[in-house]
Enzyme design. Structure first.
Site, PDB file in Angstrom:
ATOM      1  N   SER A 132      10.103   9.511  89.796  1.00 58.75           N
ATOM      2  CA  SER A 132      10.877   9.708  88.527  1.00 58.75           C
ATOM      3  C   SER A 132      12.150   8.843  88.017  1.00 58.75           C
ATOM      4  CB  SER A 132      11.248  11.313  88.453  1.00 58.75           C
ATOM      5  OG  SER A 132      12.047  11.431  86.921  1.00 58.75           O
ATOM      6  N   ALA A 133      12.300   8.392  87.010  1.00 59.05           N
ATOM      7  CA  ALA A 133      13.374   7.709  86.730  1.00 59.05           C
ATOM      8  C   ALA A 133      14.884   8.655  86.367  1.00 59.05           C
ATOM      9  CB  ALA A 133      13.245   6.727  85.486  1.00 59.05           C
TER      10      ALA A 133
ATOM     11  N   LYS B 264      10.711   6.127  77.058  1.00 61.73           N
ATOM     12  CA  LYS B 264       9.967   6.854  78.007  1.00 61.73           C
ATOM     13  C   LYS B 264       9.938   6.241  79.564  1.00 61.73           C
ATOM     14  CE  LYS B 264       7.243   9.968  75.230  1.00 61.73           C
ATOM     15  NZ  LYS B 264       5.941  10.487  74.799  1.00 61.73           N
TER      16      LYS B 264
ATOM     17  N   GLU C 256       1.264   9.201  85.087  1.00 57.06           N
ATOM     18  CA  GLU C 256       2.500   8.659  84.227  1.00 57.06           C
ATOM     19  C   GLU C 256       2.330   8.822  82.802  1.00 57.06           C
ATOM     20  OE1 GLU C 256       5.421   7.390  83.571  1.00 57.06           O
ATOM     21  OE2 GLU C 256       6.381   6.923  85.472  1.00 57.06           O
ATOM     22  N   ASP C 257       3.415   9.130  82.008  1.00 59.58           N
ATOM     23  CA  ASP C 257       3.179   9.185  80.514  1.00 59.58           C
ATOM     24  C   ASP C 257       3.857   8.145  79.742  1.00 59.58           C
ATOM     25  OD1 ASP C 257       5.824   9.822  81.347  1.00 59.58           O
ATOM     26  OD2 ASP C 257       6.116  10.918  79.244  1.00 59.58           O
TER      27      ASP C 257
ATOM     28  N   LYS D 279      11.872   1.329  86.456  1.00 55.77           N
ATOM     29  CA  LYS D 279      10.670   1.155  85.822  1.00 55.77           C
ATOM     30  C   LYS D 279      10.778   0.153  84.668  1.00 55.77           C
ATOM     31  CE  LYS D 279       8.893   5.882  86.868  1.00 55.77           C
ATOM     32  NZ  LYS D 279       8.811   7.271  86.388  1.00 55.77           N
TER      33      LYS D 279
ATOM     34  N   THR E  41       9.770  17.585  79.149  1.00 55.82           N
ATOM     35  CA  THR E  41      11.418  17.252  78.719  1.00 55.82           C
ATOM     36  C   THR E  41      11.425  16.087  77.929  1.00 55.82           C
ATOM     37  OG1 THR E  41      11.363  16.416  81.007  1.00 55.82           O
ATOM     38  CG2 THR E  41      12.704  18.261  80.879  1.00 55.82           C
TER      39      THR E  41
ATOM     40  N   ASP F 191       4.940  11.419  88.062  1.00 55.82           N
ATOM     41  CA  ASP F 191       6.120  11.101  87.181  1.00 55.82           C
ATOM     42  C   ASP F 191       6.619  12.389  87.093  1.00 55.82           C
ATOM     43  OD1 ASP F 191       8.003   9.881  85.291  1.00 55.82           O
ATOM     44  OD2 ASP F 191       6.526  10.467  83.844  1.00 55.82           O
ATOM     45  N   LEU F 192       7.805  12.597  86.505  1.00 55.80           N
ATOM     46  CA  LEU F 192       8.428  13.992  86.050  1.00 55.80           C
ATOM     47  C   LEU F 192       8.252  14.185  84.522  1.00 55.80           C
ATOM     48  CD1 LEU F 192       9.609  16.864  86.952  1.00 55.80           C
ATOM     49  CD2 LEU F 192      11.654  15.740  86.586  1.00 55.80           C
ATOM     50  N   ASP F 193       9.155  13.716  83.953  1.00 56.54           N
ATOM     51  CA  ASP F 193       9.427  14.057  82.488  1.00 56.54           C
ATOM     52  C   ASP F 193       7.957  13.615  81.555  1.00 56.54           C
ATOM     53  OD1 ASP F 193      12.028  14.743  82.567  1.00 56.54           O
ATOM     54  OD2 ASP F 193      12.666  12.772  82.474  1.00 56.54           O
TER      55      ASP F 193
HETATM   56  P1  B16 Z   1      17.913  11.172  83.066  1.00 61.15           P
HETATM   57  P2  B16 Z   1      10.540  10.192  84.228  1.00 61.15           P
HETATM   58  C1  B16 Z   1      12.590   9.467  82.853  1.00 61.15           C
HETATM   59  O1  B16 Z   1      11.866  10.344  83.483  1.00 61.15           O
HETATM   60  C2  B16 Z   1      12.556   9.761  81.199  1.00 61.15           C
HETATM   61  O2  B16 Z   1      11.233   9.515  80.781  1.00 61.15           O
HETATM   62  C3  B16 Z   1      13.481   8.705  80.402  1.00 61.15           C
HETATM   63  O3  B16 Z   1      13.258   9.405  79.071  1.00 61.15           O
HETATM   64  C4  B16 Z   1      14.932   9.106  80.762  1.00 61.15           C
HETATM   65  O4  B16 Z   1      15.709   8.238  80.141  1.00 61.15           O
HETATM   66  C5  B16 Z   1      14.906   8.618  82.324  1.00 61.15           C
HETATM   67  O5  B16 Z   1      13.983   9.515  82.796  1.00 61.15           O
HETATM   68  C6  B16 Z   1      16.366   9.103  82.767  1.00 61.15           C
HETATM   69  O6  B16 Z   1      16.676  10.196  82.750  1.00 61.15           O
HETATM   70  O7  B16 Z   1      18.929  10.675  81.922  1.00 61.15           O
HETATM   71  O8  B16 Z   1      17.639  12.581  83.466  1.00 61.15           O
HETATM   72  O9  B16 Z   1      18.381  10.374  84.368  1.00 61.15           O
HETATM   73  O10 B16 Z   1       9.533  10.175  82.924  1.00 61.15           O
HETATM   74  O11 B16 Z   1      10.528   8.875  84.902  1.00 61.15           O
HETATM   75  O12 B16 Z   1      10.549  11.183  85.101  1.00 61.15           O
HETATM   76 MG    MG Z   2       7.825  10.220  82.179  1.00 58.82          MG
END
Ligand code: B16
Ligand code: MG
Length: 219
Positions: free
Chosen positions: A115-116, A46, A170-171, A146, A18, A10-12
């Site tokens: 990542s989302a 998240k 994953e976090d 997700k 972030t 996962d990224l964030d």
């Molecule tokens: P964006 P991940 C997710 O990333 C974040 O955890 C979540 O807080 C955020 O709303 C979502 O990406 C969408 O991000 O607005 O940059 O498209 O944790 O799946 O890497």
């Molecule tokens: Mg994350």
């Protein structure tokens, strides 16, 4: 023949911190609308897509908005978020992550991103690690967010490795559920009381040693 498992990050909140900037940007938006969001509520955001995050937040604040206003709020939150992460570079990799990425690269163990976020590619570029991923799957590539497993199933396809041979870091609660639903091994990064459905738990990457990585990547 590939005799190692595939890794999906996962990224964030896993590779880069972030997650706190997403929270600050959403909180600022909520405050502008006249209410607040707590850290506990943020846990539920998240890993959740931008659209679903905003729907959830507006629900908490008992706000109904027009479609145009919804779009405007998403755009201005993203602008605020991007301004907060604008100066990110390789020093922003979360502690302990580089050690694991270097080990995987050195040992020819493929890894992908799941990542989302729709901002994933520019963030990876800023961190100078984009080219090290065999596949990148982000919020632009999926139709189901997700906890739906789609993002990780596509990542496994890009790695050319069966789902049951993939390991996900994953976090988020939603992301751990997505990994489990994909039949993958889930590793929760963060509070183990929150990520209680993960197969393994670590507070962060500094707790993960190379012996553990060597053990789990073996088929
Ligand atoms: P964006 P991940 C997710 O990333 C974040 O955890 C979540 O807080 C955020 O709303 C979502 O990406 C969408 O991000 O607005 O940059 O498209 O944790 O799946 O890497
Ligand atoms: Mg994350």
């Amino acid at each position: 023949m590939n005799n190692t498992k595939g890794i999906i990050f996962d990224l964030d909140g896993v590779i880069v911190d972030t997650a706190k900037f997403h929270y600050l940007a959403w909180r600022k938006m909520a405050n502008d609308l006249g209410f607040d969001i707590t850290l506990e509520q943020n846990e539920q955001l998240k890993g959740v897509s931008r659209v679903h995050s905003l729907q959830q937040i507006l629900g908490w604040g008992n706000k109904t908005v027009t479609e145009e206003e919804f779009e405007r709020l998403m755009a201005s939150k993203n602008e605020d978020y991007l301004a907060r992460i604008a100066h990110m570079d390789d020093s922003d990799l979360l502690p302990g992550v580089k050690k694991v990425l270097d080990y995987l690269t050195k040992n020819d163990i493929s890894f992908a991103l799941g990542s989302a976020s729709r901002n994933a590619r520019p963030i990876l570029k800023g961190l100078k690690i984009e080219t090290r991923f065999k596949g990148i799957v982000d919020g632009n590539d999926v139709t189901k967010a997700k906890p739906n497993p789609e993002v990780f199933l596509i990542a496994a396809e890009k790695l050319g490795i069966a789902s049951e041979d993939c390991i996900v870091f994953e976090d988020s609660v939603a992301g751990v559920e997505a990994a489990n639903r994909a039949g993958m091994i889930s590793i929760g990064i963060g509070d183990k009381n929150i990520l209680k459905d993960a197969d393994y738990n670590f507070a962060d990457f500094t707790e993960i040693n190379i012996e553990f990585v060597q053990k789990i990547v073996r088929k």
